[in-house]
Enzyme design. Structure first.
Site, PDB file in Angstrom:
ATOM      1  N   TYR A 434      84.627 -35.251  18.619  1.00 45.15           N
ATOM      2  CA  TYR A 434      83.549 -34.254  18.509  1.00 45.15           C
ATOM      3  C   TYR A 434      84.014 -32.924  17.912  1.00 45.15           C
ATOM      4  O   TYR A 434      85.179 -32.746  17.654  1.00 45.15           O
ATOM      5  CB  TYR A 434      82.772 -34.098  19.806  1.00 45.15           C
ATOM      6  CG  TYR A 434      83.425 -33.570  21.067  1.00 45.15           C
ATOM      7  CD1 TYR A 434      84.633 -32.911  21.076  1.00 45.15           C
ATOM      8  CD2 TYR A 434      82.758 -33.737  22.282  1.00 45.15           C
ATOM      9  CE1 TYR A 434      85.164 -32.420  22.259  1.00 45.15           C
ATOM     10  CE2 TYR A 434      83.284 -33.252  23.471  1.00 45.15           C
ATOM     11  CZ  TYR A 434      84.486 -32.595  23.447  1.00 45.15           C
ATOM     12  OH  TYR A 434      85.010 -32.115  24.598  1.00 45.15           O
ATOM     13  N   GLU A 435      83.042 -32.083  17.642  1.00 44.03           N
ATOM     14  CA  GLU A 435      83.300 -30.792  16.972  1.00 44.03           C
ATOM     15  C   GLU A 435      83.975 -31.012  15.609  1.00 44.03           C
ATOM     16  O   GLU A 435      84.847 -30.244  15.193  1.00 44.03           O
ATOM     17  CB  GLU A 435      84.160 -29.913  17.881  1.00 44.03           C
ATOM     18  CG  GLU A 435      84.095 -28.418  17.596  1.00 44.03           C
ATOM     19  CD  GLU A 435      82.693 -27.833  17.667  1.00 44.03           C
ATOM     20  OE1 GLU A 435      81.934 -28.170  18.597  1.00 44.03           O
ATOM     21  OE2 GLU A 435      82.331 -27.054  16.753  1.00 44.03           O
TER      22      GLU A 435
END
Lengths: 591, 591
Positions: A434-435
């Protein structure tokens, strides 16, 4: 179940002996005397060990449940969240104007490391809120700030970030969520967002969603995107909560890990939203939070590994199995503890040398953010922009590897869920995704950051490495560090040269090596940190420090990293220089 | 949910063009004509895709339940198990005397790869039985063979292996399970065993436990250990089932993966057991099965990764995200498929080049076992003993890495359990741990196998590599292979020399490099396989083979492996040569 104890000793070393924070000219740093940070870290460590860590397995086992349209978090999370608010831990580096404690970001990182080590999933509720607070503070109107920030800084209301949709994550230009302007200046938001951390839960009175959507007239792709504030409950003029907004939870995802964090499908059905920042400039608004958010994920990567390492170390000292090859080490027992075996040591040293390097690297990155924000220091801003994909991508890849190694030390018992080692591996796994998945970090690094500002930050980094090596010229004790660092830095330069020579005529050749470059640079960065830490440790020993064992361990651990891990740079360079021939050589149907 | 399709094309290539099995002088190999193995592999592939793969997620989700002292396997496992028995798949390489089909082990491996790819957990019920059959066939009395083997070969009864106890796994010298001799020649077995795969379930009428225990008079440590047959239901003289034996399930473990495989705590409370093989020679009896069992786990490591790779590839071709850096590749769509992006390619090529090399390595290992068993070929026996820890340790480490890479291709969706990518990672993880954790494999390799027979097998391997390179002297097309292989092989020799020079005076120095040596050697072995496969592919192309795309892909994939992965040998050598200073430099309390 693993115990977690914050490594405040090492944090203090990094803050004061490596980074010398209280001597820096950054606003707020002068207050960060050794005794003060020690008090803060000790208090935070106590919360981490006593309040958060005991809930880590609970969160994993119970997960989050969607019942009658509302999400219920694991048992005990509510009391812990209240305790965090009560202690002011959720607002450590927030603006005092809105109720925050106004501490520098680097302190927030140190404390954040502990909270993540103790309970990564739990910490996400406040982490996401923190991001939303930053966005509103940076881009909101005065009225928006007044309405949302005091409640959010207090974590009475929490926040979310809504980017991803079922058909698009990295490629946000494809997003379909629509924002239709209304006569009163608000918008009607319609669409489906997925993977929304803390999308719903029962920890706060209200949830303030920040939502990327397309408003008419912005053009194709990412250009048409704006950012909107969409509260779960509309807020009346007097600040009280009004009607429920047209936003609902479609599903709570069943994930590999971080079960305690509610990852939601969010449905917006003509929900009322308010433009945050400029129309059609939503992507820019998101990007201003990106360095901090990505550094936060890099921190998660190694912080989970720190907890896993502590558990592996405890097991290695406790579990009796086999005899030392150099002779019985524990004659009173039926066997020797695992830690006598060289291959177990190797695994522990891999973890330890990575973790301490990662901590130094992350805290250093945090000071760059403090400089960039507090002093409008353009050089620091350029440097942290360059470092961000490395902190995020390299530390999460290596953090995950370290968790796997820690689990391996436990042998078969590590595979049993009740022991807790599996959770570390499963939780850490998301940090690579993620990110911005790590492949996207590598692309950002090689495709954008290396050439940013005409290569000025990159050249600045090379100069910094060179200066560090030069500073220890003639110091025999530092040779194992500077020799390895020089070689690795040259390999990084050679890789950069390869990209420069190939990027224009064959962009595939550069991008085929992007992932290896991210790792190569990661090793150089940790090598630089270890060189500086070794110098600081020698200085302490030369100065007659009483805690000799700590400093000697620091030097030995650093030498281990330089001898065993810096040589990976040569491998990465070889891969980079092999170009795109092998990578792109097959047609899609030859796979 | 991922689909699985057996890669029979590549298996046929390995069996017939690389290993040329039907031309070998091994008993049974002459029957393995191309058409015959194709028919077997196609039929097995159909079972894998249609019967086993659809149950993979079911097994993961439902797991195994302990109810009223008995274990219930996931829904559908019983029908699938019946279908496997019906098709003769459980007895492929078993002795025809007991109802087996008498095929060579290499065919069992090829078919086994498919079954594991489709459903690793399910396949363990027959896998464990297979091991127990081998043990009884090798060490049982005629009466024991007659009693147990026909039923076990048919999988009407299944088998288990009971080694581990709560306080000891690797160090079996510590085991406490007792065997008390009885007047009738049987023994009373008392103790607790853990991590017993297929320890109980409802797939078979009876379960034949093979249990390591200490009988009086054998002395300390492993010397006192004997192996016993302990049936769940005692067997009457006429072969019918008698009384329930005093063995019970204490618990079904809640594991990170392979949920469909019942991992049990087994309690023996004075259970009736029968000595298998010689008294106090239990360790030796276990070790005779070890090469095969460990090769089987190495196979699991890459077989799960094969299934994960297929799912990653399908996603990379299907998911539209971003545009190719070299220009739009899919103008009709809103974005290009992931597979256009160099970093996604890199991940897919890493997986593909590993998987095909691993398959060749494993099948080659299986032919060595066939030679060793069928021809009493001491050279083959020496070579497979040397290779076994590498096949087990290297292929499971790299197989797990490949699963993680495959999951990464799926981005955020890969972290959601329903998509199936997490299961591959969680399932593959155990292969690095069980059947001797990979650190123990490395210890076996460096501490025992390198010097076995005065180093003869090792020297034989180096000669083999040298001969392979020499065979392609002057062939420019083979230079990318032989050049890389020569360098890597020299690095392996240098590592061996380092061990030789240090082992006596400082055994820690050798063992500090054992794990790296296992990986170094793994790369050399896969490099050798790729060199041979490239030569076979060139031969096919020179001979006018119609399937040119396949052979060209083979060569490109091999060049990728040589260019991108063989250079890891230099890194491993550097680590090995750094010795034990860093590894053993800290005292236990400095960690």
């Amino acid at each position: 179940m693993p115990n977690y104890t914050a490594n405040t000793r090492d944090m203090q070393f990094v803050l004061h002996e490596l980074l010398k924070i209280s001597g820096q000219d950054v606003p707020g740093y002068a207050d960060l005397e050794r005794e003060f940070t020690e008090a803060v870290l000790d208090a935070a460590g106590k919360v981490a060990s006593e309040v958060l860590a005991p809930l880590n397995a609970v969160g994993d086992t119970q997960g989050c449940k969607l019942e009658n349209g509302a999400v219920r978090v694991p048992a005990g999370f509510d009391a812990a969240f209240a305790a965090m608010k009560e202690g002011g831990w959720t607002a450590l580096d927030c603006n005092p104007e809105y109720g925050g404690q106004g501490m520098p970001y680097v302190i927030n990182c140190a404390v954040g490391e502990m909270f993540v080590s103790a309970n990564m999933a739990f910490n996400m509720y406040q982490g996401l809120t923190h991001g939303a607070v930053s966005a509103i503070e940076a881009h909101g109107t005065d009225a928006q700030k007044a309405t949302y920030l005091p409640k959010m800084v207090a974590c009475d209301w929490t926040g979310t970030m809504n980017l991803t949709e079922p058909h698009c994550g990295t490629d946000l230009g494809l997003l379909r969520t629509k924002a239709e302007p209304q006569a009163d200046g608000s918008y009607k938001i319609t669409g489906t967002k997925i993977f929304i951390s803390a999308g719903d839960h029962d920890l706060a009175e209200n949830i303030i969603h920040l939502v990327l959507a397309k408003a008419p007239g912005g053009g194709e792709g990412t250009k048409g995107i704006s950012l909107f504030i969409v509260p779960k409950f509309l807020v009346n003029a007097d600040g009280s909560l009004g009607a429920r907004n047209a936003v609902s939870v479609g599903k709570v995802e069943h994930k590999m890990g971080i079960h305690g964090s509610a990852t939601c499908v969010m449905n917006y059905d003509g929900a009322t939203g308010y433009l945050l920042g400029d129309l059609h400039k939503g992507m820019r608004a998101m990007f201003t939070m990106m360095n901090e958010a990505r550094l936060g994920v890099g921190l998660q990567g190694y912080a989970v590994a720190e907890a896993a390492y502590q558990a592996a170390l405890a097991y290695a000292k406790d579990r009796l199995q086999g005899r030392a090859v150099t002779g019985v080490a524990n004659p009173a027992g039926p066997a020797d503890p695992l830690i006598v075996h060289p291959d177990i040591r190797r695994a522990l040293m891999d973890q330890k040398s990575f973790l301490e390097g990662a901590r130094a690297f992350t805290f250093w990155g945090a000071t760059l953010i403090d400089r960039a924000h507090g002093l409008q220091d353009a050089e620091a801003e350029g440097l942290i922009s360059l470092m961000t994909p490395v902190i995020k991508g390299f530390l999460t890849d290596k953090g995950f590897e370290a968790c796997v190694q820690a689990q391996q030390v436990w042998g078969g018992h590590g595979y049993i869920e009740e022991q807790g080692m599996s959770q570390f591996v499963r939780d850490a796994r998301i940090t690579m995704i993620y990110e911005g998945a790590n492949g996207v970090q590598a692309l950002d690094l090689v495709g954008r950051k290396l050439a940013a500002e005409g290569g000025k930050p990159l050249m600045g980094f090379f100069e910094m490495v060179k200066a560090e090596c030069k500073a220890h010229d003639g110091d025999e004790r530092m040779k194992p560090f500077t020799d390895a660092l020089k070689v690795a830095s040259k390999q990084m330069q050679a890789a950069g040269m390869f990209f420069l020579q190939n990027a224009a005529k064959n962009p595939d050749a550069a991008l085929s090596g992007s992932y290896d470059f991210m790792h190569l640079m990661g090793h150089v960065c940790l090598g630089l940190m270890w060189t500086r830490m070794a110098a600081a440790a020698h200085a302490a020993l030369d100065g007659g420090a009483s805690d000799r064992a700590f400093y000697e361990a620091k030097i030995t651990t650093g030498r281990y990293y330089m001898a065993r891990h810096l040589p990976a740079c040569g491998l990465h360079l070889a891969r980079i220089e092999s170009g795109s021939e092998g990578v792109m050589g097959l047609s899609a149907d030859q796979f």
